[in-house]
Design a protein around this motif. Structure first.
Motif, PDB file in Angstrom:
ATOM      1  N   GLU A  61       0.846  -1.178   0.000  1.00 51.79           N
ATOM      2  CA  GLU A  61       0.000   0.000   0.000  1.00 51.79           C
ATOM      3  C   GLU A  61       0.893   1.243   0.000  1.00 51.79           C
ATOM      4  O   GLU A  61       1.932   1.277   0.660  1.00 51.79           O
ATOM      5  CB  GLU A  61      -0.890   0.027   1.233  1.00 51.79           C
ATOM      6  N   ARG A  62       0.434   2.261  -0.734  1.00 56.84           N
ATOM      7  CA  ARG A  62       1.208   3.495  -0.816  1.00 56.84           C
ATOM      8  C   ARG A  62       0.945   4.345   0.421  1.00 56.84           C
ATOM      9  O   ARG A  62      -0.184   4.438   0.902  1.00 56.84           O
ATOM     10  CB  ARG A  62       0.821   4.267  -2.080  1.00 56.84           C
ATOM     11  N   ARG A  63       2.009   4.950   0.949  1.00 50.32           N
ATOM     12  CA  ARG A  63       1.845   5.794   2.127  1.00 50.32           C
ATOM     13  C   ARG A  63       1.039   7.041   1.785  1.00 50.32           C
ATOM     14  O   ARG A  63       0.950   7.471   0.630  1.00 50.32           O
ATOM     15  CB  ARG A  63       3.193   6.174   2.713  1.00 50.32           C
ATOM     16  N   ALA A  64       0.455   7.638   2.808  1.00 50.06           N
ATOM     17  CA  ALA A  64      -0.424   8.793   2.622  1.00 50.06           C
ATOM     18  C   ALA A  64       0.370  10.059   2.331  1.00 50.06           C
ATOM     19  O   ALA A  64       1.492  10.232   2.815  1.00 50.06           O
ATOM     20  CB  ALA A  64      -1.277   8.997   3.871  1.00 50.06           C
ATOM     21  N   ASP A  65      -0.227  10.933   1.540  1.00 45.95           N
ATOM     22  CA  ASP A  65       0.354  12.243   1.280  1.00 45.95           C
ATOM     23  C   ASP A  65      -0.244  13.218   2.296  1.00 45.95           C
ATOM     24  O   ASP A  65      -1.331  13.764   2.097  1.00 45.95           O
ATOM     25  CB  ASP A  65       0.042  12.690  -0.142  1.00 45.95           C
ATOM     26  N   VAL A  66       0.452  13.410   3.393  1.00 43.66           N
ATOM     27  CA  VAL A  66      -0.031  14.268   4.478  1.00 43.66           C
ATOM     28  C   VAL A  66       0.514  15.673   4.255  1.00 43.66           C
ATOM     29  O   VAL A  66       1.723  15.888   4.268  1.00 43.66           O
ATOM     30  CB  VAL A  66       0.421  13.732   5.854  1.00 43.66           C
ATOM     31  N   LYS A  67      -0.377  16.630   4.071  1.00 47.83           N
ATOM     32  CA  LYS A  67       0.040  17.990   3.745  1.00 47.83           C
ATOM     33  C   LYS A  67       0.082  18.905   4.967  1.00 47.83           C
ATOM     34  O   LYS A  67       0.790  19.920   4.959  1.00 47.83           O
ATOM     35  CB  LYS A  67      -0.927  18.598   2.719  1.00 47.83           C
ATOM     36  N   VAL A  68      -0.681  18.572   6.015  1.00 44.52           N
ATOM     37  CA  VAL A  68      -0.713  19.457   7.183  1.00 44.52           C
ATOM     38  C   VAL A  68       0.617  19.419   7.919  1.00 44.52           C
ATOM     39  O   VAL A  68       1.318  18.403   7.913  1.00 44.52           O
ATOM     40  CB  VAL A  68      -1.844  19.072   8.163  1.00 44.52           C
ATOM     41  N   LYS A  69       0.966  20.518   8.537  1.00 43.88           N
ATOM     42  CA  LYS A  69       2.099  20.554   9.457  1.00 43.88           C
ATOM     43  C   LYS A  69       1.527  20.401  10.864  1.00 43.88           C
ATOM     44  O   LYS A  69       0.502  20.992  11.192  1.00 43.88           O
ATOM     45  CB  LYS A  69       2.877  21.856   9.321  1.00 43.88           C
ATOM     46  N   MET A  70       2.201  19.600  11.687  1.00 43.89           N
ATOM     47  CA  MET A  70       1.658  19.277  13.000  1.00 43.89           C
ATOM     48  C   MET A  70       2.772  18.960  13.963  1.00 43.89           C
ATOM     49  O   MET A  70       3.933  18.791  13.576  1.00 43.89           O
ATOM     50  CB  MET A  70       0.698  18.085  12.879  1.00 43.89           C
ATOM     51  N   LYS A  71       2.441  18.862  15.231  1.00 47.08           N
ATOM     52  CA  LYS A  71       3.411  18.475  16.258  1.00 47.08           C
ATOM     53  C   LYS A  71       2.678  17.841  17.416  1.00 47.08           C
ATOM     54  O   LYS A  71       1.479  18.094  17.636  1.00 47.08           O
ATOM     55  CB  LYS A  71       4.218  19.687  16.729  1.00 47.08           C
ATOM     56  N   PHE A  72       3.393  17.000  18.154  1.00 49.81           N
ATOM     57  CA  PHE A  72       2.818  16.370  19.340  1.00 49.81           C
ATOM     58  C   PHE A  72       2.590  17.435  20.398  1.00 49.81           C
ATOM     59  O   PHE A  72       3.423  18.316  20.611  1.00 49.81           O
ATOM     60  CB  PHE A  72       3.754  15.279  19.869  1.00 49.81           C
ATOM     61  N   ASN A  73       1.420  17.367  21.067  1.00 52.30           N
ATOM     62  CA  ASN A  73       1.029  18.420  21.991  1.00 52.30           C
ATOM     63  C   ASN A  73       0.875  17.944  23.435  1.00 52.30           C
ATOM     64  O   ASN A  73       0.534  18.707  24.302  1.00 52.30           O
ATOM     65  CB  ASN A  73      -0.289  19.057  21.528  1.00 52.30           C
ATOM     66  N   MET A  74       1.139  16.672  23.691  1.00 54.59           N
ATOM     67  CA  MET A  74       1.118  16.065  25.026  1.00 54.59           C
ATOM     68  C   MET A  74      -0.126  16.418  25.859  1.00 54.59           C
ATOM     69  O   MET A  74      -0.066  17.291  26.719  1.00 54.59           O
ATOM     70  CB  MET A  74       2.379  16.423  25.808  1.00 54.59           C
ATOM     71  N   PRO A  75      -1.254  15.719  25.711  1.00 55.56           N
ATOM     72  CA  PRO A  75      -1.471  14.698  24.684  1.00 55.56           C
ATOM     73  C   PRO A  75      -2.061  15.327  23.422  1.00 55.56           C
ATOM     74  O   PRO A  75      -2.380  16.504  23.400  1.00 55.56           O
ATOM     75  CB  PRO A  75      -2.486  13.775  25.360  1.00 55.56           C
ATOM     76  N   GLY A  76      -2.242  14.515  22.403  1.00 56.51           N
ATOM     77  CA  GLY A  76      -2.861  14.967  21.174  1.00 56.51           C
ATOM     78  C   GLY A  76      -1.873  15.494  20.152  1.00 56.51           C
ATOM     79  O   GLY A  76      -0.662  15.538  20.373  1.00 56.51           O
ATOM     80  N   ILE A  77      -2.410  15.898  19.000  1.00 59.90           N
ATOM     81  CA  ILE A  77      -1.615  16.408  17.888  1.00 59.90           C
ATOM     82  C   ILE A  77      -2.134  17.793  17.533  1.00 59.90           C
ATOM     83  O   ILE A  77      -3.312  17.958  17.210  1.00 59.90           O
ATOM     84  CB  ILE A  77      -1.731  15.484  16.657  1.00 59.90           C
ATOM     85  N   LEU A  78      -1.264  18.791  17.608  1.00 57.96           N
ATOM     86  CA  LEU A  78      -1.647  20.153  17.274  1.00 57.96           C
ATOM     87  C   LEU A  78      -1.387  20.411  15.801  1.00 57.96           C
ATOM     88  O   LEU A  78      -0.271  20.229  15.314  1.00 57.96           O
ATOM     89  CB  LEU A  78      -0.868  21.151  18.123  1.00 57.96           C
ATOM     90  N   ILE A  79      -2.411  20.835  15.084  1.00 56.61           N
ATOM     91  CA  ILE A  79      -2.273  21.192  13.673  1.00 56.61           C
ATOM     92  C   ILE A  79      -1.770  22.635  13.606  1.00 56.61           C
ATOM     93  O   ILE A  79      -2.445  23.557  14.058  1.00 56.61           O
ATOM     94  CB  ILE A  79      -3.623  21.063  12.939  1.00 56.61           C
ATOM     95  N   THR A  80      -0.590  22.821  13.055  1.00 58.31           N
ATOM     96  CA  THR A  80       0.005  24.160  13.020  1.00 58.31           C
ATOM     97  C   THR A  80      -0.213  24.879  11.695  1.00 58.31           C
ATOM     98  O   THR A  80      -0.175  26.102  11.645  1.00 58.31           O
ATOM     99  CB  THR A  80       1.514  24.085  13.303  1.00 58.31           C
ATOM    100  N   SER A  81      -0.433  24.116  10.627  1.00 58.81           N
ATOM    101  CA  SER A  81      -0.654  24.751   9.320  1.00 58.81           C
ATOM    102  C   SER A  81      -1.381  23.780   8.396  1.00 58.81           C
ATOM    103  O   SER A  81      -0.989  22.619   8.279  1.00 58.81           O
ATOM    104  CB  SER A  81       0.681  25.166   8.700  1.00 58.81           C
ATOM    105  N   VAL A  82      -2.442  24.269   7.747  1.00 58.27           N
ATOM    106  CA  VAL A  82      -3.211  23.442   6.800  1.00 58.27           C
ATOM    107  C   VAL A  82      -3.268  24.155   5.458  1.00 58.27           C
ATOM    108  O   VAL A  82      -3.940  25.183   5.331  1.00 58.27           O
ATOM    109  CB  VAL A  82      -4.649  23.177   7.291  1.00 58.27           C
ATOM    110  N   PRO A  83      -2.576  23.669   4.422  1.00 55.15           N
ATOM    111  CA  PRO A  83      -2.680  24.297   3.096  1.00 55.15           C
ATOM    112  C   PRO A  83      -4.115  24.286   2.594  1.00 55.15           C
ATOM    113  O   PRO A  83      -4.824  23.269   2.713  1.00 55.15           O
ATOM    114  CB  PRO A  83      -1.781  23.421   2.219  1.00 55.15           C
ATOM    115  N   THR A  84      -4.566  25.383   2.040  1.00 55.40           N
ATOM    116  CA  THR A  84      -5.967  25.498   1.620  1.00 55.40           C
ATOM    117  C   THR A  84      -6.317  24.578   0.451  1.00 55.40           C
ATOM    118  O   THR A  84      -7.488  24.310   0.192  1.00 55.40           O
ATOM    119  CB  THR A  84      -6.300  26.952   1.242  1.00 55.40           C
ATOM    120  N   THR A  85      -5.301  24.087  -0.269  1.00 55.45           N
ATOM    121  CA  THR A  85      -5.555  23.188  -1.397  1.00 55.45           C
ATOM    122  C   THR A  85      -5.528  21.713  -0.996  1.00 55.45           C
ATOM    123  O   THR A  85      -5.732  20.838  -1.834  1.00 55.45           O
ATOM    124  CB  THR A  85      -4.504  23.417  -2.498  1.00 55.45           C
TER     125      THR A  85
END
Length: 437
Positions: free
Chosen positions: A26-50
């Motif tokens: 299976e092909r890996r996902a093309d993840v466009k968002v920028k994110m970081k671990f937020n202890m706990p959870g994942i913080l989305i820092t940037s989401v390209p509009t496209t």
């Protein structure tokens, strides 16, 4: 983790069903968002509009709480999750947006494969003796002579769990691999278990013995290719991969040459103490702090390697060592403690001495990660007259180039995004001088 002689669960948090041992990867996902671990959870820092993520409702500053009903409580769980995401699967995201809990379903497109105008790039796979399929990426010059056999290079990558797929021509090692292919060489890369498209347990679970075995099998697969001149195969290691490459070269006398950038000669224990000192000195720590911390590191790593104790076990016995291991995880740089124990138990001086082929040692002038004297010693003790040591001017450990002659500080902080584009020519000139083909 013990060597993989038993079945291991593919993912600790089981965000998706295990991959099949048959059929295509299976092909890996093309993840466009920028994110970081937020202890706990994942913080989305940037989401390209496209991006698909934006189209499906994710926004900047969203806090991902669960994916497929599984919480992300540690940084290692977060990294495992990102490595496990596959295209064309449906994932359910539970997230917090400004105090409001929301749910979306998201399907990622496949990651785009490498495309270089002058090259043919083949995405292959083989099934390892452990029963898992791994991804190979082979690049070679485009040619109408489809039956022509090419001299080949097996590339053995670094310590981290990052993918061997290219991050573009501005990436240090990616640029080198592409330029070597353009120069007439077939170059093969092999993903570790749990990285990129490869099956198997996550890379953080992988031990040193198993990783070496994967590259042993990759070498045998390369030798079997119809487009490879099996009498002209060279091995190239990068960083930690340099030492694995040396192990393979010492075992396979039919290989024509060994090349590496940033290897080590001492034990991993000794190398790690050198690294900790350089890290503090390059970070402008005061001499007194360096001195006191090195005493703690010496005590900590003696228990770590000599007594085979995990960091959590060490700190339970000696809590005064907490300043040198503030992490709550037993992982180090994303890898298991067993990985380092096994690497340290490998006598690298003996391995390098057993390499009979000509060796090319490449060392970046601004490389603070590895010790220059180790690379020099490897060449000095080589039994082959063709062996050579080359300093890469104004270049760091990851083969990035710095214009300013006083850029050691910038190199320590990995600030350059310009690859040293002269390295491939130096390699090709050395190989041509050996008249290997």
């Amino acid at each position: 983790m013990k060597s993989l002689i038993f079945v291991i669960a593919f993912l600790t948090f089981n965000v998706s069903s295990g991959q099949s041992k048959t059929g295509n990867l299976e092909r890996r996902a093309d993840v466009k968002v920028k994110m970081k671990f937020n202890m706990p959870g994942i913080l989305i820092t940037s989401v390209p509009t496209t991006s698909e993520e934006y189209k499906n409702g994710l926004r900047d500053n969203d806090l991902i709480i669960k994916i497929n009903s599984h919480n992300i409580k540690t940084n290692n769980q977060y990294l495992k999750l990102i490595r496990s995401l596959r295209s064309n699967r449906k994932y359910t995201f539970l997230f917090n947006r400004k105090g409001h809990i929301k749910t979306i379903e998201l399907t990622f497109p496949p990651k785009q494969k490498e495309v270089v105008e002058e090259l043919d790039i083949d995405y292959g796979t083989f099934t390892t003796n452990y029963g898992y399929k791994v991804r190979t990426v082979v690049s070679k010059p485009k040619s109408k002579e489809t039956l022509k056999k090419l001299p080949a290079i097996l590339f053995v990558q670094w310590l981290s769990c990052s993918s061997i797929e290219s991050r573009g021509s501005n990436h240090g090692f990616s640029n080198l691999i592409w330029e070597l292919s353009k120069s007439g060489y077939l170059v093969q890369r092999t993903e570790k278990f749990g990285v990129g498209d490869s099956e198997g347990p996550d890379c953080s679970e992988l031990d040193f013995t198993t990783e070496v075995n994967i590259h042993r099998e990759a070498l045998e697969q390369l030798k079997l290719r119809d487009d490879v001149d099996s009498e002209n195969i060279i091995i190239l290691g990068g960083s930690m991969g340099s030492n694995i490459a040396a192990m393979l070269a010492s075992e396979n006398k039919d290989l024509k040459a060994l090349m590496f950038a940033g290897g080590y000669y001492k034990s991993w224990h000794e190398r790690l103490l050198d690294f900790e000192r350089r890290r503090m000195e390059y970070g402008n720590k005061e001499p007194e702090e360096v001195y006191s911390k090195m005493k703690l590191y010496s005590e900590f790593y003696a228990m770590y390697f000599n007594e085979k104790l995990k960091p959590s076990e060490i700190l339970k016995k000696k809590p005064h060592l907490l300043p040198v291991w503030p992490s709550k995880s037993d992982l180090q740089y994303g890898r298991s403690i067993e990985f380092y124990w096994q690497a340290n138990d490998t006598n690298m001086g003996q391995v390098w001495s057993a390499v009979s082929q000509p060796i090319l040692a490449l060392y970046g002038e601004y490389d603070w990660v590895m010790d220059k004297e180790d690379s020099q010693r490897i060449i000095e003790q080589s039994n082959h007259l063709g062996s050579k040591f080359i300093i890469l001017n104004k270049t760091d450990h990851n083969l990035y180039y710095y214009n300013d002659i006083n850029s050691t500080k910038e190199a320590f902080n990995n600030r350059s995004k310009v690859p040293n584009k002269d390295i491939s020519a130096q390699i090709v000139n050395w190989l041509d001088g050996l008249m290997l083909h």
